[in-house]
Design an enzyme around this catalytic site. Structure first.
Site, PDB file in Angstrom:
ATOM      1  N   VAL A 274       0.834  -1.201   0.000  1.00  9.80           N
ATOM      2  CA  VAL A 274       0.000   0.000   0.000  1.00  9.80           C
ATOM      3  C   VAL A 274       0.869   1.252   0.000  1.00  9.80           C
ATOM      4  O   VAL A 274       0.611   2.213  -0.734  1.00  9.80           O
ATOM      5  CB  VAL A 274      -0.958   0.007   1.218  1.00  9.80           C
ATOM      6  CG1 VAL A 274      -1.778   1.289   1.232  1.00  9.80           C
ATOM      7  CG2 VAL A 274      -1.882  -1.201   1.188  1.00  9.80           C
ATOM      8  N   GLU A 295      10.656   6.257   8.562  1.00  9.82           N
ATOM      9  CA  GLU A 295      11.580   5.248   9.070  1.00  9.82           C
ATOM     10  C   GLU A 295      12.347   4.589   7.935  1.00  9.82           C
ATOM     11  O   GLU A 295      13.548   4.423   7.972  1.00  9.82           O
ATOM     12  CB  GLU A 295      10.809   4.143   9.800  1.00  9.82           C
ATOM     13  CG  GLU A 295      10.088   4.585  11.026  1.00  9.82           C
ATOM     14  CD  GLU A 295       9.069   3.557  11.468  1.00  9.82           C
ATOM     15  OE1 GLU A 295       8.670   3.610  12.633  1.00  9.82           O
ATOM     16  OE2 GLU A 295       8.669   2.703  10.656  1.00  9.82           O
ATOM     17  N   ASN A 385       3.504  -8.784  13.515  1.00 11.05           N
ATOM     18  CA  ASN A 385       4.868  -8.252  13.533  1.00 11.05           C
ATOM     19  C   ASN A 385       5.076  -7.451  14.824  1.00 11.05           C
ATOM     20  O   ASN A 385       5.668  -7.939  15.768  1.00 11.05           O
ATOM     21  CB  ASN A 385       5.125  -7.380  12.310  1.00 11.05           C
ATOM     22  CG  ASN A 385       4.951  -8.151  11.012  1.00 11.05           C
ATOM     23  OD1 ASN A 385       5.215  -9.351  10.966  1.00 11.05           O
ATOM     24  ND2 ASN A 385       4.495  -7.498   9.974  1.00 11.05           N
ATOM     25  N   GLY A 389       6.922   1.820  14.442  1.00 12.19           N
ATOM     26  CA  GLY A 389       6.855   3.254  14.680  1.00 12.19           C
ATOM     27  C   GLY A 389       5.458   3.823  14.499  1.00 12.19           C
ATOM     28  O   GLY A 389       5.272   5.032  14.602  1.00 12.19           O
ATOM     29  N   LYS A 409      -8.186 -12.936   3.925  1.00 13.54           N
ATOM     30  CA  LYS A 409      -8.441 -14.365   3.736  1.00 13.54           C
ATOM     31  C   LYS A 409      -9.614 -14.611   2.782  1.00 13.54           C
ATOM     32  O   LYS A 409     -10.555 -15.356   3.114  1.00 13.54           O
ATOM     33  CB  LYS A 409      -8.720 -15.050   5.083  1.00 13.54           C
ATOM     34  CG  LYS A 409      -7.567 -14.962   6.078  1.00 13.54           C
ATOM     35  CD  LYS A 409      -6.583 -16.097   5.910  1.00 13.54           C
ATOM     36  CE  LYS A 409      -5.413 -15.935   6.872  1.00 13.54           C
ATOM     37  NZ  LYS A 409      -4.224 -16.650   6.447  1.00 13.54           N
TER      38      LYS A 409
END
Lengths: 503, 503
Positions: A274, A295, A385, A389, A409
């Site tokens: 995205v 980042e 995950n 940030g 899904k």
């Protein structure tokens, strides 16, 4: 490979050894601070050798585990290898490795999921325990122990400052043209001695291009010659393009309304498809002279720098595909004028993010109808995950977007739910929610106003009637009608998925 | 009363009128920015007159509602009076009024619960709509429209700057000795023009002692002579004293470990009995030369200033009992050297809180075993007060405590639950949880380690076995074991309370 070409300090040349010899200097039970941020600049040889050493110890029936602290995610050669041999006791502050994730969710490995801006200071404060060894990849060891950073800065400054002992990996793969691209700020202090951080524009340089370290702490130098984990770049899919389109339309609208300057404000974006789609969209947009304070610099952003749309980008890591890395290296003298890599405590610092007035764009797992966002947990109990940030940016941004396709899904999961199964960003911190279906601008709205908008604009038509039904009944039957909820049902969508495979 | 003694500007003297006349200048459908923070410095006459005007309109069958924006909570004469006549369309950013709360939870009034540090900038950004009228209490109107602030500063600077029209209430009750105690920072800008805020110590003065405003915007001046809502001071109860004891013991331990300076770091505390107990405890402690950087200065903190333990306190409001207010006024020349009142965008600014390294102490409604905190919602759907500044402080603090007695409603409710019914502070933002039972230091702990500690240290013995049972079964049956949960049961404690009156 052991020619020492990138170890310019004559004394430190004597510390060059093999990865096996260096790994032998890491005992069980200690905390190790490793370099690496989004698969960039992580050590590539010592963790593998350490994994072998751990496997051998385990075969002998000896316990061997360490604490692994990094910048953010690394690669199979680090997280994957150490997790496979069950060598990690505690992992922080972010990971995205499949084996790590499996171990964590099986309850076999502990993981602390920390705002990336908090990590360095928590270590300095002594809140996370003692840091024994740093294992840091650099592009060169200069005279006197000055280090030319590699493709990420991350927490390396703090690891080098705080660890008792240091193992350096000198990777000859990154271009020496990186020299001058980094900006390592050495002005941080502990309270009550902190001063304002003198950064007012993404392009400001407030530090030095090198990492400093006490050379007497260096116990080993290992030479490598290997590229970073290659992020495979996939062209934006339809949903990503739709999400990007909604965001760009919204930004255009905000400029028209006078709520954003014509060249916007510094952009931040999380990683992934995205994010790349947004940058692809910006390339086609009329916006000019953009900046980024983020980042991770990914392919999409590099492309925007290359074509001149993005006049400057500040990040803490380069996470590029093989092709983009080649472009980067070929034109590094140009890019060095337009890109700076900083420590993550600066790239993610609330003070700076708030001052600059960032436009933050981050992915999420799910949002609920009242605007609470889950960025980290699958069905409330399994880590995906980590928060990374996203909290640093969302809370302090000028404008903050959370983005996801409306379903996952193959339609079994709605990413818009009555109540999120885990909260990482509260109703107080979420401004704009975007799916391929549309965009819900929640600024200045009370909970019930938000609910109507999120359902109408963001939910997939397949799930919309059920969300409307929940909301309607909650409005009627909820004991409180500020944030109407039916507590017996609020998490039933997740429960149903766990039982039937379908929300 | 209309003698104009505190209106020193000859032109503005001509704007003096009755509260009824001033209220007549406020039409239906507009947003009104009112002064007031924790029952201090709120307008005392115009809102009452406005409430009468609204009631009369409603009696005639005419609609009349306004948006009410404040600093934080006000008093019965403002929130109470306007809510009683159903005169508030939208309330923000914080309230604690019983009638307001009832209306909001009945679904009759909209309420946006906003981080206090976000409010001023959101208005400047244009994110909350247009501000039509400001109604601001001051202690005096000086020449040229300069205003001597009253007992709170709150968002007054922003209301005066941003509103089309201004109604001033000049209250002759607050001492003129307040002159010089305020510090109004006029250095804020919109991105991309923001600069570092030059404040590095709680006692720094970075602005002017007065509020500025364009005198041509002043449409009315109303004179009053009335004290603030009197906060009744009750001596700390047993639970509050136990909580305070745990905190002071912990701070002592942190000093010993070298993780805090001997005079600690600047203190912040929410309002209420526990906060006062902490300050009473600090008075008896060996700590010296303390400082505070907080929102509200209450009796406990004033006492600490008076006895010399607290060398300086920065706040945005004085919320004192009748007795403490008398002490304050009697020794105001002394207190003026040791107390500063700032705009809430500065008292709560992430940049400053992080830089100073605050020790934050805030109350909560409930915490869950994994360290998520609910500060705002009763049983997930009814608002209590609001998040206030707790998020600004907790996220950016050096050290942050969340405090509550372990039980509520005489033991019918456990304040430690399997999963909180609403999240205001996520697992990423909560460091230390304290109840009268004990203190759980969650720094550096993974979710399962936190769960064990929170149950053991903080839960009431009456609920501990049930929490242990939930956690044990979750550990066994949860699909993910990073944050083990049984989604069918996670909110069942709240559901059970709603059905049976007992968790």
């Amino acid at each position: 490979m052991s020619d020492g070409a990138r170890v310019l300090d004559p004394v430190l040349k004597g510390k060059i050894m093999s990865a096996e010899e260096a790994a032998a200097l890491i005992p069980s039970g200690i905390n190790v601070g490793m370099s690496g941020f989004t698969g960039a600049g992580y050590p590539k040889a010592v963790p593998l050798a350490l994994a072998r050493r751990i496997a051998a110890a385990h075969e002998r029936g000896e316990p061997f585990k360490i604490g692994v602290w990094t910048g953010a995610s690394t690669a199979p050669e680090l997280d994957g290898a150490l997790a496979k041999v069950d060598g990690i006791e505690m992992r922080l502050p972010y990971q995205s490795d499949p084996t790590c994730r499996e171990r964590i969710n099986a309850g076999q490995m502990d993981y602390i999921d920390i705002h990336l801006s908090h990590v360095a200071q928590f270590v300095w404060f002594g809140f996370l325990g003692h840091l024994h060894v740093a294992v840091v990849e650099v592009a060169a060891v200069l005279e006197g122990g000055r280090l030319l950073p590699s493709t990420s800065v991350g927490n390396n400054k703090t690891w080098l400052d705080q660890a008792d002992k240091i193992i350096i990996e000198v990777n000859r793969h990154p271009s020496l043209g990186l020299e001058g691209m980094h900006d390592v700020y050495y002005g941080t202090r502990l309270p009550p001695h902190r001063q304002p951080i003198p950064l007012t524009h993404p392009s400001d340089r407030i530090g030095t291009p090198y990492l400093e370290c006490d050379p007497s702490k260096i116990i080993a130098i290992v030479e490598t010659d290997q590229p970073d984990r290659n992020t495979v770049f996939t062209p934006p899919d339809e949903n990503s393009r739709l999400i990007a389109g909604h965001i760009i339309e919204f930004l255009t609208h905000e400029v028209k309304k006078g709520r954003l300057p014509e060249n916007l404000l510094p952009l931040q974006s999380g990683v992934g498809n995205v994010a790349n789609a947004v940058f692809a969209g910006l390339k086609e947009s009329p916006f000019e002279n953009l900046t980024a304070y983020t980042e991770v610099l990914q392919d999409g952003m590099l492309d925007l720098v290359a074509c001149g749309k993005l006049s400057f980008a500040s990040a803490t890591a380069l996470s590029l595909s093989h092709e983009a890395a080649a472009t980067f290296n070929a034109k590094i003298d140009d890019f060095r004028k337009k890109i700076v890599l900083r420590p993550q405590e600066i790239s993610n610092h609330p003070e700076i993010i708030r001052r600059l007035g960032i436009i933050a764009m981050n992915g999420m797992i799910e949002a609920d109808i009242y605007g609470n966002v889950n960025s980290t947990h699958i069905m409330g109990s399994s880590i995906m995950n980590g928060i990374g940030g996203s909290g640093d940016f969302a809370r302090n941004a000028y404008l903050s977007f959370f983005m996801t396709p409306s379903q996952a899904k193959g339609g079994a999961i709605s990413c818009i739910v009555p109540m999120v199964s885990h909260v990482d960003h509260t109703e107080h911190d979420v401004q704009v929610i975007v799916t391929e279906q549309g965009l819900a601008d929640l600024r200045g709205l009370a909970p019930k106003q938000r609910a109507k908008l999120v359902i109408e604009k963001c939910a997939h038509p397949h799930f919309r009637p059920a969300l409307e039904d929940y909301y309607r009944r909650a409005l009627r039957e909820s004991p409180g009608r500020h944030t109407p909820h039916l507590l017996d049902e609020a998490l039933s969508w997740h429960s149903r998925y766990l039982k039937t495979g379908m929300m």
